[in-house]
Design a protein around this motif. Structure first.
Motif, PDB file in Angstrom:
ATOM      1  N   UNK A   1       0.814  -1.212   0.000  1.00 11.38           N
ATOM      2  CA  UNK A   1       0.000   0.000   0.000  1.00 11.38           C
ATOM      3  C   UNK A   1       0.847   1.262   0.000  1.00 11.38           C
ATOM      4  N   UNK A   2       2.050   1.185   0.567  1.00  7.52           N
ATOM      5  CA  UNK A   2       2.889   2.382   0.645  1.00  7.52           C
ATOM      6  C   UNK A   2       3.174   2.918  -0.757  1.00  7.52           C
ATOM      7  N   UNK A   3       3.483   2.023  -1.694  1.00  3.59           N
ATOM      8  CA  UNK A   3       3.768   2.458  -3.058  1.00  3.59           C
ATOM      9  C   UNK A   3       2.570   3.021  -3.787  1.00  3.59           C
ATOM     10  N   UNK A   4       1.349   2.736  -3.271  1.00  6.30           N
ATOM     11  CA  UNK A   4       0.145   3.291  -3.891  1.00  6.30           C
ATOM     12  C   UNK A   4      -0.116   4.732  -3.477  1.00  6.30           C
ATOM     13  N   UNK A   5       0.511   5.150  -2.374  1.00  4.52           N
ATOM     14  CA  UNK A   5       0.174   6.449  -1.798  1.00  4.52           C
ATOM     15  C   UNK A   5       0.446   7.619  -2.745  1.00  4.52           C
ATOM     16  N   UNK A   6       1.604   7.690  -3.430  1.00  3.88           N
ATOM     17  CA  UNK A   6       1.825   8.853  -4.309  1.00  3.88           C
ATOM     18  C   UNK A   6       0.768   9.018  -5.383  1.00  3.88           C
ATOM     19  N   UNK A   7       0.327   7.919  -5.970  1.00  3.95           N
ATOM     20  CA  UNK A   7      -0.721   8.020  -6.981  1.00  3.95           C
ATOM     21  C   UNK A   7      -2.030   8.500  -6.397  1.00  3.95           C
ATOM     22  N   UNK A   8      -2.372   8.001  -5.207  1.00  3.59           N
ATOM     23  CA  UNK A   8      -3.594   8.455  -4.549  1.00  3.59           C
ATOM     24  C   UNK A   8      -3.509   9.926  -4.191  1.00  3.59           C
ATOM     25  N   UNK A   9      -2.336  10.366  -3.771  1.00  3.88           N
ATOM     26  CA  UNK A   9      -2.151  11.789  -3.448  1.00  3.88           C
ATOM     27  C   UNK A   9      -2.514  12.673  -4.631  1.00  3.88           C
ATOM     28  N   UNK A  10      -2.029  12.312  -5.800  1.00  3.91           N
ATOM     29  CA  UNK A  10      -2.214  13.177  -6.971  1.00  3.91           C
ATOM     30  C   UNK A  10      -3.643  13.155  -7.487  1.00  3.91           C
ATOM     31  N   UNK A  11      -4.468  12.229  -7.003  1.00  6.39           N
ATOM     32  CA  UNK A  11      -5.892  12.232  -7.334  1.00  6.39           C
ATOM     33  C   UNK A  11      -6.703  13.045  -6.327  1.00  6.39           C
ATOM     34  N   UNK A  12      -6.100  13.377  -5.193  1.00  5.93           N
ATOM     35  CA  UNK A  12      -6.813  14.022  -4.094  1.00  5.93           C
ATOM     36  C   UNK A  12      -6.813  15.546  -4.259  1.00  5.93           C
ATOM     37  N   UNK A  13      -7.690  16.234  -3.542  1.00  8.96           N
ATOM     38  CA  UNK A  13      -7.745  17.702  -3.659  1.00  8.96           C
ATOM     39  C   UNK A  13      -6.554  18.436  -3.035  1.00  8.96           C
ATOM     40  N   UNK A  14      -5.948  17.874  -1.980  1.00  7.09           N
ATOM     41  CA  UNK A  14      -5.007  18.675  -1.204  1.00  7.09           C
ATOM     42  C   UNK A  14      -3.794  19.177  -1.993  1.00  7.09           C
ATOM     43  N   UNK A  15      -3.216  18.418  -2.972  1.00  8.43           N
ATOM     44  CA  UNK A  15      -2.040  18.970  -3.672  1.00  8.43           C
ATOM     45  C   UNK A  15      -2.316  20.259  -4.441  1.00  8.43           C
ATOM     46  N   UNK A  16      -3.592  20.561  -4.717  1.00 12.89           N
ATOM     47  CA  UNK A  16      -3.894  21.799  -5.436  1.00 12.89           C
ATOM     48  C   UNK A  16      -3.580  23.037  -4.607  1.00 12.89           C
ATOM     49  N   UNK A  17      -3.417  22.866  -3.280  1.00 14.68           N
ATOM     50  CA  UNK A  17      -2.982  23.990  -2.445  1.00 14.68           C
ATOM     51  C   UNK A  17      -1.504  24.304  -2.639  1.00 14.68           C
ATOM     52  N   UNK A  18      -0.791  23.423  -3.319  1.00 14.03           N
ATOM     53  CA  UNK A  18       0.637  23.621  -3.552  1.00 14.03           C
ATOM     54  C   UNK A  18       0.919  24.438  -4.811  1.00 14.03           C
ATOM     55  N   UNK A  19      -0.110  24.747  -5.588  1.00 10.16           N
ATOM     56  CA  UNK A  19       0.118  25.409  -6.869  1.00 10.16           C
ATOM     57  C   UNK A  19      -0.966  26.427  -7.169  1.00 10.16           C
ATOM     58  N   UNK A  20      -0.675  27.248  -8.153  1.00  3.59           N
ATOM     59  CA  UNK A  20      -1.654  28.188  -8.689  1.00  3.59           C
ATOM     60  C   UNK A  20      -1.885  27.833 -10.154  1.00  3.59           C
ATOM     61  N   UNK A  21      -3.122  27.871 -10.578  1.00  2.00           N
ATOM     62  CA  UNK A  21      -3.455  27.586 -11.973  1.00  2.00           C
ATOM     63  C   UNK A  21      -4.208  28.786 -12.536  1.00  2.00           C
ATOM     64  N   UNK A  22      -3.592  29.462 -13.500  1.00  2.00           N
ATOM     65  CA  UNK A  22      -4.151  30.696 -14.063  1.00  2.00           C
ATOM     66  C   UNK A  22      -4.562  30.456 -15.514  1.00  2.00           C
ATOM     67  N   UNK A  23      -5.806  30.781 -15.835  1.00  2.00           N
ATOM     68  CA  UNK A  23      -6.323  30.618 -17.197  1.00  2.00           C
ATOM     69  C   UNK A  23      -5.875  31.814 -18.034  1.00  2.00           C
ATOM     70  N   UNK A  24      -5.022  31.557 -19.027  1.00  2.00           N
ATOM     71  CA  UNK A  24      -4.525  32.615 -19.915  1.00  2.00           C
ATOM     72  C   UNK A  24      -5.425  32.664 -21.149  1.00  2.00           C
ATOM     73  N   UNK A  25      -6.502  33.384 -21.053  1.00  2.00           N
ATOM     74  CA  UNK A  25      -7.454  33.459 -22.165  1.00  2.00           C
ATOM     75  C   UNK A  25      -6.819  34.150 -23.374  1.00  2.00           C
ATOM     76  N   UNK A  26      -7.026  33.539 -24.528  1.00  2.00           N
ATOM     77  CA  UNK A  26      -6.478  34.131 -25.748  1.00  2.00           C
ATOM     78  C   UNK A  26      -5.008  33.854 -25.976  1.00  2.00           C
ATOM     79  N   UNK A  27      -4.385  33.037 -25.125  1.00  2.00           N
ATOM     80  CA  UNK A  27      -2.960  32.710 -25.273  1.00  2.00           C
ATOM     81  C   UNK A  27      -2.823  31.253 -25.685  1.00  2.00           C
ATOM     82  N   UNK A  28      -2.210  31.006 -26.831  1.00  2.00           N
ATOM     83  CA  UNK A  28      -1.983  29.650 -27.307  1.00  2.00           C
ATOM     84  C   UNK A  28      -0.725  29.072 -26.669  1.00  2.00           C
ATOM     85  N   UNK A  29      -0.557  27.757 -26.780  1.00  2.00           N
ATOM     86  CA  UNK A  29       0.648  27.134 -26.247  1.00  2.00           C
ATOM     87  C   UNK A  29       1.885  27.660 -26.956  1.00  2.00           C
TER      88      UNK A  29
END
Length: 673
Positions: free
Chosen positions: A220-248
């Protein structure tokens, strides 16, 4: 300074390898701290897959392209993240994910020496990692910092299964060296197990794991990182800004000051993954783009000798996933091109914004005539790419007939077409003859160049307002693309996906803008990696401020360097044709390719001391090479190809006045493009 998640992944993979050795410095550190259970959290594959999901693509970081629009999201670190070390496993989980997106981390802990030593061990692997500050548990939170609570991992036992495991102390005394096997439900990682569903307030329990086997929960220990990245809490570690009108492409263009660092990080990660293959096992590590020239050039013979089906020399040790394609060559033993699931997904993520730049828009009705079947990649790749876009597609492949085209344009109001010039030009001319009012708004082509006269015909006769090209290689997928403001054989390069070098005959880089032979390094393909691969094409690369708003490297494609003749979607080489003509004592061969009104003609001019019959030579070539016969995979009603043979006495072909040489292959499709 911007940090990249791929550098964190390299550190995690190095830690995972080190922990497999009980006497490594990292293994001893965990054991002596009584925290051997933390070893399972250094699960490279799980962390990689989880971060790829969390960030919407490691290869596109720090941007995440939208699917339903041409916009991107910019992902940036929260800044300074504060972790309270209540449970060491929670702290390590928070540290790895916070570092992955570039945060400086403050750990408030009573284990100051341990966390300082752990960070030192991870940095010793040599990959750029963000700062870490270790403070006392009661130290104040720095101004502007963001405290993040990492949730407990709660094992859920099967109902009715008694928990007979002894309690494991949080800090057991050091023991003799032994392989690192995490203790069952070690409290350094796990909260108290429960039977059935957790009761009470579960707001802070974001990860709940069911034990597969009560007697063996270590997996189960090896499953934890994958479960973390599916959970809401890591989103507190980053900011996601929508750049409208900006292409890649526009976002990458605006990031030019960091382009070398960004592409250098991708190169570091590619080399790290390539070293998992037998062929590249001894590849030197690199720190950035300045080290690219230290890496060996990959020749076609070496690639073929180490590729499937004959060898797994270019294959990694990871589980087999993804898609396998076949080389498009029409002669010799076939070679197979392996894309792992990650490679395939990277290709799709890069292709969607590329297709938008080529002119495709939401609501378009697209006829896809690219080659399919026999593991050929044209149709299978675009099927996956276009299915992610808000388009309606009609994937006929090369079997489309004029009747099919007219029906799709009339009944389904198809307004766009994707295909090879050798097929679509005869198809469209015949359709126009049958239905003079035929209109088609967009034509996207690839595979071979299209003449300017053909482009003019599409605009004048069909009213096409978009005629654009995608440049791709069989092995490395897309190399370049045309925006609406670019013509001829000029293409915006894609350095975040395929890095292109231009070298001379001695494989020495030429000055910017000078023509030479192309080497490609596929930065987002890790199964069957291509590093400085000599693809056999000529071109020149220079920086260009395009009127479309994108500034960056531009590739002018100048044709084949290895005498390849590419027609009808397949290839035959000059050397193979010359060898086949030995029975006629042919001493010189010149091949010219001409496209007129979409119909391709190959003219084979030969010199021989014998008085040859052109028809006999032609019949011999068509028997030897299916590529050169009249048959094709298109609608039989289409006249798309002809082979013409000219027989000359020795000395009869035009020589270069200075060198006395005969140009072996002349591709007029490039001259006229």
């Amino acid at each position: 300074m911007r940090y990249y998640p791929t550098d964190l992944l390299l550190a995690v993979e190095d830690a995972e390898r080190a922990l497999a050795e009980p006497e490594s410095g990292l293994a001893r550190l965990l054991r002596e701290a009584g925290l051997s259970a933390l070893a399972g959290l250094f699960a490279g594959a799980a962390v990689t897959e989880g971060l790829d999901r969390l960030l919407g693509g490691l290869g596109q970081f720090p941007w995440q392209p939208a699917v339903d629009s041409d916009d991107v999201y910019l992902i940036s670190p929260a800044g300074v993240v504060v972790l309270d070390d209540h449970r060491p496993g929670n702290t390590l989980r928070g540290l790895l994910l916070a570092w992955a997106v570039g945060n400086e981390v403050v750990v408030r802990t009573a284990r100051e020496s341990f966390w300082t030593a752990l960070a030192g061990r991870l940095r010793a692997f040599g990959h750029p990692l963000p700062p870490l500050r270790v403070t006392a548990p009661d130290a104040p939170v720095p101004a502007g910092a963001r405290p993040v609570a990492v949730p407990d991992v709660v094992p859920v036992l099967r109902t009715g299964t008694p928990d007979t495991r002894p309690e494991a102390p949080l800090d057991p005394a050091p023991s003799d060296p032994a392989p690192l096997t995490p203790a069952p439900f070690d409290p350094a990682v796990f909260a108290e197990p429960v039977s059935g569903s957790p009761s009470g307030d579960t707001e802070d329990i974001l990860i709940v794991l069911g034990a597969r086997e009560a007697a063996d929960p270590a997996g189960l220990v090896g499953d934890v990182p994958g479960e973390d990245c599916r959970a809401p809490w890591p989103h507190r570690l980053l900011r996601r800004e929508h750049l409208r009108g900006t292409t890649l492409s526009a976002a990458r263009s605006a990031d030019r000051a960091r382009e070398a660092d960004r592409v250098g990080a991708r190169l570091r990660y590619l080399v790290g993954q390539a070293r998992r293959t037998p062929f590249y096992r001894d590849l030197p590590a690199v720190t950035g783009l300045d080290d690219l020239g230290r890496l060996p050039v990959l020749e076609k013979a070496a690639l073929e000798a180490n590729s499937l089906p004959g060898s797994r020399g270019m294959s990694t040790d990871r589980p087999r996933t993804g898609e396998v394609l076949r080389s498009g060559a029409s002669t010799g033993a076939p070679r197979y091109i392996v894309y792992s699931r990650t490679d395939w997904e990277n290709m799709i993520r890069e292709a969607i914004p590329l297709f938008r730049t080529l002119g495709l828009e939401n609501g378009d009705r697209l006829i896809n005539t690219l080659y399919g079947g026999g593991l050929y990649g044209g149709l299978s790749t675009t099927l996956c790419e276009l299915s992610r876009m808000p388009l309606e597609c009609y994937s006929t492949a090369q079997a489309i007939s004029v009747d099919d085209l007219l029906m799709l344009c009339e009944s389904f109001e198809a307004n766009a077409l994707l295909g090879l010039p050798v097929l679509i030009m005869p198809l469209l001319r015949e359709a126009k003859q049958r239905r003079p009012g035929l209109r088609l708004e967009k034509v996207v082509y690839g595979g071979t160049p299209m003449t300017e006269t053909d482009k003019d015909w599409l605009r004048e006769e069909l009213g096409a307002r978009v005629v654009t090209s995608i440049l791709a290689a069989n092995d490395g997928a897309q190399l370049g693309y045309q925006c609406a403001r670019m013509g001829g054989t000029l293409h915006h390069a894609c350095p975040d996906y395929n890095l292109i070098e231009v070298v001379d005959e001695n494989l020495v880089p030429v000055p910017e803008g000078e023509p030479g032979e192309l080497l490609i390094t596929s930065l987002q393909k890790f199964e069957g990696p291509l590093i400085r691969y000599r693809i056999g094409d000529l071109g020149r690369v220079f920086r260009y401020d395009c009127p479309c708003g994108v500034s960056g490297p531009v590739l002018e494609y100048l044709g084949r360097a290895d005498g390849q003749v590419k027609v009808k979607g397949a290839t035959v080489t000059h050397a193979e044709m010359l060898a086949a003509l030995e029975v006629f004592r042919v001493s010189q061969l010149q091949v010219e390719i001409v496209s007129v009104d979409g119909r391709e003609t190959v003219i084979a001019r030969v010199e021989s001391p014998l008085a040859l019959d052109a028809g006999e030579v032609r019949d011999h070539l068509t028997r030897q090479f299916k590529t050169l016969d009249q048959e094709h995979l298109f609608d039989d009603a289409l006249d798309v190809f002809e082979l013409v043979v000219e027989c000359h006495p020795e000395g009869g072909l035009t020589r270069n006045a200075t060198s006395g040489k005969i140009k072996p292959v002349i591709d007029r499709r490039l001259v006229d493009a």
